[in-house]
Structure formats: structure tokens, C-alpha cells
Design an enzyme around this catalytic site. Sequence first.
Site, PDB file in Angstrom:
ATOM      1  N   LEU A  81     -67.795  80.766 -34.708  1.00 10.98           N
ATOM      2  CA  LEU A  81     -68.518  81.838 -35.392  1.00 10.98           C
ATOM      3  C   LEU A  81     -68.978  82.946 -34.447  1.00 10.98           C
ATOM      4  O   LEU A  81     -69.901  83.687 -34.754  1.00 10.98           O
ATOM      5  CB  LEU A  81     -69.728  81.255 -36.144  1.00 10.98           C
ATOM      6  CG  LEU A  81     -69.379  80.233 -37.225  1.00 10.98           C
ATOM      7  CD1 LEU A  81     -70.640  79.619 -37.821  1.00 10.98           C
ATOM      8  CD2 LEU A  81     -68.522  80.855 -38.306  1.00 10.98           C
ATOM      9  N   UNK A  82     -68.342  83.074 -33.309  1.00  7.93           N
ATOM     10  CA  UNK A  82     -68.686  84.096 -32.320  1.00  7.93           C
ATOM     11  C   UNK A  82     -67.940  85.393 -32.641  1.00  7.93           C
ATOM     12  O   UNK A  82     -66.894  85.372 -33.292  1.00  7.93           O
ATOM     13  CB  UNK A  82     -68.314  83.596 -30.924  1.00  7.93           C
TER      14      UNK A  82
END
EC number: 1.11.1.9
Length: 190
Positions: free
Chosen positions: A39-40
Site C-alpha cells: 500500500l505504499u
Amino acid sequence: MAFIAKSFYDLSAISLDGEKVDFNTFRGRAVLIENVASLUGTTTRDFTQLNELQCRFPRRLVVLGFPCNQFGHQENCQNEEILNSLKYVRPGSGYQPTFTLVQKCEVNGQNEHPVFAYLKDKLPYPYDDPFSLMTDPKLIIWSPVRRSDVAWNFEKFLIGPEGEPFRRYSRTFPTINIEPDIKRLLKVAI
């Protein structure tokens, strides 16, 4: 502090499917280790570039991704959810890694994985950014904090075919730009 192995080949990890990954089997091949998160902001770039490098050197390079939730809680999936998150969310579009992902772990602090204890001991800071640590100290959620700590998602460690840690790269260094160093280690024409 975690136990620090004497040799890279003494290390191991557990893959997402529960199999032991014995680093002794990597003799003669370069190894790229990267702490990853699904989720970066750079997940799509870094995961697709990891696939690209693995495809360019299928028999001479081992790529290992170590999911970690210590940076902005950007890997909050459980081990069994990570592949679906990558396939359907980010990068999405049916993405499947062509490299090995291991079980989620900590890369810093009291419970750091032995692989990262070893690598940070041998390569205490990224060669391309030796001065940065965390941009916001409020985001540090581990203890103890050390200068050699991984600063964020997608730091990379390149190990030569003889098991010697060669170079550490910061999160801002594009993964694909490691290719010349891989070729150098493998003695491939650049």
C-alpha cells in the site's frame, strides 16, 4: 538485538506459502533483497521493476521481497492476503510476482528478522543516501532505534554470487537502476 549470522548462506526465511527458503541454495547467484509493502506510493513501480529484474536474469539472480508493516502501516494485510492485494489492488490488473515473497516480518527493532540484522551489520547505510533516516520521527514505531535502520519501504540490498553483501540502496533509488550492478557482479557485458 537479533542474532547476527556469520555468513549470508546461514540465513533463511519462510515463503508466503510456508516453505523454508534456505539461502545456502543461492550460492553462485546474485541476490536482491527488498523490504516491500503493498500500500505504499511506490508499490506499483517497485513491484513491476522487481519482476523485470527477475525476468532479465532468471537463472543468475534471486529476488526476495520481505513484506513489512513498520513504515506507515502500509503492509497491513495478513500473509494470506498479500498476493490478492497485489493482484487486485496495487499494482492490480492481475499482477503476480515472478520472484519469491516471504512472510511478513519486522526489519528494525528488537524483533528484526535475522536477514536484516545481518544485512544492516554488513551494509549500515545506503550508498546513494548515507545521511537520511526517517523524515518524520513520529513515524518510528520500533525500539531500539539504530543509525543502520531501514528508513522506509523499498530499501534494497544486493548480495554477490559469493554471498558477500555488495551494496545497499535507499528507497528513492529506482529498483531497475540496480541492473548495472547486477551485471557487474555476474560479469555480464554492460
